[in-house]
Design an enzyme around this catalytic site. Structure first.
Site, PDB file in Angstrom:
ATOM      1  N   ASP A  29      55.690  43.524  33.390  1.00 15.94           N
ATOM      2  CA  ASP A  29      56.422  42.857  34.466  1.00 15.94           C
ATOM      3  C   ASP A  29      57.903  42.783  34.089  1.00 15.94           C
ATOM      4  OD1 ASP A  29      55.398  40.698  36.895  1.00 15.94           O
ATOM      5  OD2 ASP A  29      57.472  40.577  36.192  1.00 15.94           O
ATOM      6  N   ASN A  84      47.778  37.055  43.219  1.00 16.76           N
ATOM      7  CA  ASN A  84      48.368  36.238  44.276  1.00 16.76           C
ATOM      8  C   ASN A  84      48.113  36.932  45.607  1.00 16.76           C
ATOM      9  OD1 ASN A  84      49.498  34.364  42.416  1.00 16.76           O
ATOM     10  ND2 ASN A  84      51.217  35.744  42.049  1.00 16.76           N
ATOM     11  N   GLN A  91      52.624  35.805  46.359  1.00 16.53           N
ATOM     12  CA  GLN A  91      52.714  37.269  46.376  1.00 16.53           C
ATOM     13  C   GLN A  91      54.074  37.701  46.912  1.00 16.53           C
ATOM     14  OE1 GLN A  91      49.615  39.329  48.559  1.00 16.53           O
ATOM     15  NE2 GLN A  91      50.265  41.330  47.795  1.00 16.53           N
ATOM     16  N   SER A  92      54.749  38.568  46.166  1.00 16.96           N
ATOM     17  CA  SER A  92      56.064  39.060  46.589  1.00 16.96           C
ATOM     18  C   SER A  92      56.090  40.575  46.741  1.00 16.96           C
ATOM     19  CB  SER A  92      57.139  38.625  45.582  1.00 16.96           C
ATOM     20  OG  SER A  92      56.848  39.114  44.285  1.00 16.96           O
ATOM     21  N   VAL A  93      55.143  41.269  46.143  1.00 13.22           N
ATOM     22  CA  VAL A  93      55.036  42.724  46.307  1.00 13.22           C
ATOM     23  C   VAL A  93      53.695  42.994  46.984  1.00 13.22           C
ATOM     24  CG1 VAL A  93      54.969  44.958  45.151  1.00 13.22           C
ATOM     25  CG2 VAL A  93      56.470  43.150  44.268  1.00 13.22           C
ATOM     26  N   HIS A  97      47.928  43.949  43.018  1.00 11.15           N
ATOM     27  CA  HIS A  97      48.141  44.040  41.574  1.00 11.15           C
ATOM     28  C   HIS A  97      47.511  42.842  40.895  1.00 11.15           C
ATOM     29  CE1 HIS A  97      51.565  42.050  43.500  1.00 11.15           C
ATOM     30  NE2 HIS A  97      51.661  41.307  42.403  1.00 11.15           N
ATOM     31  N   HIS A  99      47.848  40.443  37.633  1.00 11.08           N
ATOM     32  CA  HIS A  99      48.692  40.010  36.519  1.00 11.08           C
ATOM     33  C   HIS A  99      47.806  39.746  35.300  1.00 11.08           C
ATOM     34  CE1 HIS A  99      52.357  38.757  38.961  1.00 11.08           C
ATOM     35  NE2 HIS A  99      51.442  38.743  39.921  1.00 11.08           N
TER      36      HIS A  99
END
Ligand code: 5GP
Length: 111
Positions: A29, A84, A91-93, A97, A99
């Site tokens: 990240d 997320n 969640q931002s992308v 995915h 983590h």
């Protein structure tokens, strides 16, 4: 438009990869929250976890297994695996995915 993570997968955006196979890649990240903070990302663009279908069950299981293999390679016995789902959950992308976070003491519940 390809997602940010597809652009990373395609090598258009540099990343520090720690795992790569035919179904997913894992890379560090850019803004780590712990000494180990790796993202496991499927090559297939799935927007968010709740968009996975029955056909994706094997892929999502593979992401989980790769998360544990990455953690082992990082020397982690205790670690956290987080997905997320949605902006309200952090969640931002919008490319699924997982983590993998560890290397420090982790409190519960998360914020
Ligand atoms: P989310 O908030 O969607 O669950 O997680 C997205 C993660 O992607 C964040 O932890 C963020 O730091 C990471 N990230 C965003 N842009 C980049 C990038 O260009 N490169 C890498 N390696 N990580 C990124």
């Amino acid at each position: 438009m390809p997602t940010l993570f597809t652009r990373i997968i395609n090598g258009e955006i540099p990343s520090t990869k720690v795992w790569e196979d035919d179904r997913c890649i894992a890379f560090r990240d850019i803004n780590p929250t712990a000494p180990t903070h790796v993202l496991v990302v499927p090559r297939q663009e799935i927007t968010r976890l709740d968009q996975m279908t029955e056909a994706d069950e094997g892929l999502v299981g593979h992401l989980m297994r790769v998360a544990t293999l990455v953690a082992r390679e990082e020397g982690l016995n205790d670690f956290r695996v987080v997905v997320n789902n949605g902006a309200g959950a952090g969640q931002s992308v919008f490319h699924l995915h997982v983590h993998v976070i560890g290397g420090r003491s982790l409190s519960w519940p998360p914020g």
